[in-house]
Motif scaffolding. Structure first.
Motif, mmCIF file in Angstrom:
data_model
loop_
_atom_site.group_PDB
_atom_site.id
_atom_site.type_symbol
_atom_site.label_atom_id
_atom_site.label_comp_id
_atom_site.label_asym_id
_atom_site.label_seq_id
_atom_site.Cartn_x
_atom_site.Cartn_y
_atom_site.Cartn_z
ATOM 1 N N ARG A 65 11.580 -44.927 -25.987
ATOM 2 C CA ARG A 65 12.443 -44.851 -27.164
ATOM 3 C C ARG A 65 12.435 -43.442 -27.752
ATOM 4 O O ARG A 65 13.470 -42.902 -28.143
ATOM 5 C CB ARG A 65 11.961 -45.875 -28.184
ATOM 6 N N GLU A 86 23.243 -48.625 -32.425
ATOM 7 C CA GLU A 86 22.178 -47.840 -31.813
ATOM 8 C C GLU A 86 21.497 -46.963 -32.856
ATOM 9 O O GLU A 86 22.138 -46.405 -33.738
ATOM 10 C CB GLU A 86 22.755 -46.978 -30.692
ATOM 11 N N GLU A 87 20.185 -46.852 -32.765
ATOM 12 C CA GLU A 87 19.434 -46.032 -33.700
ATOM 13 C C GLU A 87 19.784 -44.558 -33.508
ATOM 14 O O GLU A 87 19.998 -44.096 -32.402
ATOM 15 C CB GLU A 87 17.928 -46.209 -33.471
ATOM 16 N N GLN A 119 15.404 -56.932 -30.180
ATOM 17 C CA GLN A 119 15.516 -55.962 -31.257
ATOM 18 C C GLN A 119 14.851 -56.498 -32.516
ATOM 19 O O GLN A 119 14.988 -57.666 -32.856
ATOM 20 C CB GLN A 119 16.979 -55.664 -31.560
ATOM 21 N N GLY A 120 14.129 -55.627 -33.189
ATOM 22 C CA GLY A 120 13.509 -56.006 -34.443
ATOM 23 C C GLY A 120 12.139 -56.632 -34.310
ATOM 24 O O GLY A 120 11.482 -56.898 -35.315
ATOM 25 N N HIS A 124 13.490 -57.307 -21.354
ATOM 26 C CA HIS A 124 14.411 -56.948 -22.437
ATOM 27 C C HIS A 124 13.788 -57.462 -23.726
ATOM 28 O O HIS A 124 13.974 -58.617 -24.103
ATOM 29 C CB HIS A 124 15.780 -57.585 -22.196
ATOM 30 N N TRP A 125 13.020 -56.601 -24.390
ATOM 31 C CA TRP A 125 12.323 -57.009 -25.617
ATOM 32 C C TRP A 125 13.329 -57.117 -26.760
ATOM 33 O O TRP A 125 14.198 -56.259 -26.903
ATOM 34 C CB TRP A 125 11.233 -56.000 -25.954
ATOM 35 N N GLN A 147 23.640 -54.805 -32.263
ATOM 36 C CA GLN A 147 23.118 -53.957 -33.317
ATOM 37 C C GLN A 147 23.493 -52.493 -33.046
ATOM 38 O O GLN A 147 23.493 -52.051 -31.902
ATOM 39 C CB GLN A 147 21.593 -54.079 -33.392
#
Length: 205
Positions: free
Chosen positions: A189, A141-142, A10-11, A7-8, A139
């Motif tokens: 992604r 979601e994009e 965010q950011g 789980h990398w 955060q």
């Protein structure tokens, strides 16, 4: 966040595969893991339970939460470790080195260096330094348009906008492919964004 798979945070940018190299650390996987956990314990100032620190990698885990000793090095060598420091969620992550245990050792050395700031009497500086390691939570979601770098939608039909999404997807996929310095995470992604565009705009998934 999960211990497996990786789980990398965010950011945090990933290291392009062409820049990943061998380290000069001389530690075994078990030593590196212990060193990292010891540095976290020294940082937080108390012993912690197993569920207070999450080490996230692509190493498969046994039922007791420890990695299998005989498994092969996964394709993605990244490590992210999550814990709380003074009540704040923190994360340290590293994927610069070729092996998972070397990235763990790099995290241990980083925490050790930051602890040194406090020992030298500059606690305010340490607090400032640690703001960069606060884990982002919840955060939004994009959007597929942001991920696919599509710009603004002006007077375009759903079909035209979907065609643009597909075009951007193909271009970005070439750059994100591991053979060209990208990673599997970047590809995933992009695929997720493409699928979202198809679902919203009436394309075939």
């Amino acid at each position: 966040m999960e211990a497996y798979p990786l789980h990398w945070p965010q950011g945090w940018k990933r290291t392009p595969r062409r820049w990943v190299e061998r380290s000069r650390f001389k530690v075994t996987p078990d030593q590196a893991r212990r060193n990292m956990l010891d540095e976290i314990r020294r940082l937080v100032g108390h012993r912690y339970s197993r569920d207070e620190v999450i080490i996230s990698t692509n190493l498969r885990l046994r039922r007791d939460g420890e990695p299998y000793a005989t498994q092969r090095q996964p394709e993605d060598q990244g490590v992210a470790v999550y814990f709380k420091y003074k009540g704040k969620p923190m994360v340290f992550a590293c994927d610069q080195w070729r092996y998972i245990h070397d990235n763990m050792q790099a995290i241990a050395k980083t925490i050790e260096a930051l602890r040194g700031i406090e020992r030298w009497g500059a606690s305010d500086m340490m607090e400032r330094a640690f703001t960069g390691f606060v884990a982002l939570e919840h955060q939004p979601e994009e959007s597929y348009a942001d991920v696919l770098q599509m710009g603004n939608r002006i007077n375009k039909t759903d079909q035209e906008w979907l065609a643009e999404a597909e075009r951007h997807f193909k271009i970005l996929c070439k750059e994100a492919h591991p053979d060209h310095g990208g990673s599997n995470e970047e590809l995933a992604r992009l695929i997720k964004a493409r699928d979202q565009a198809r679902a919203e705009l009436g394309g075939t998934k």
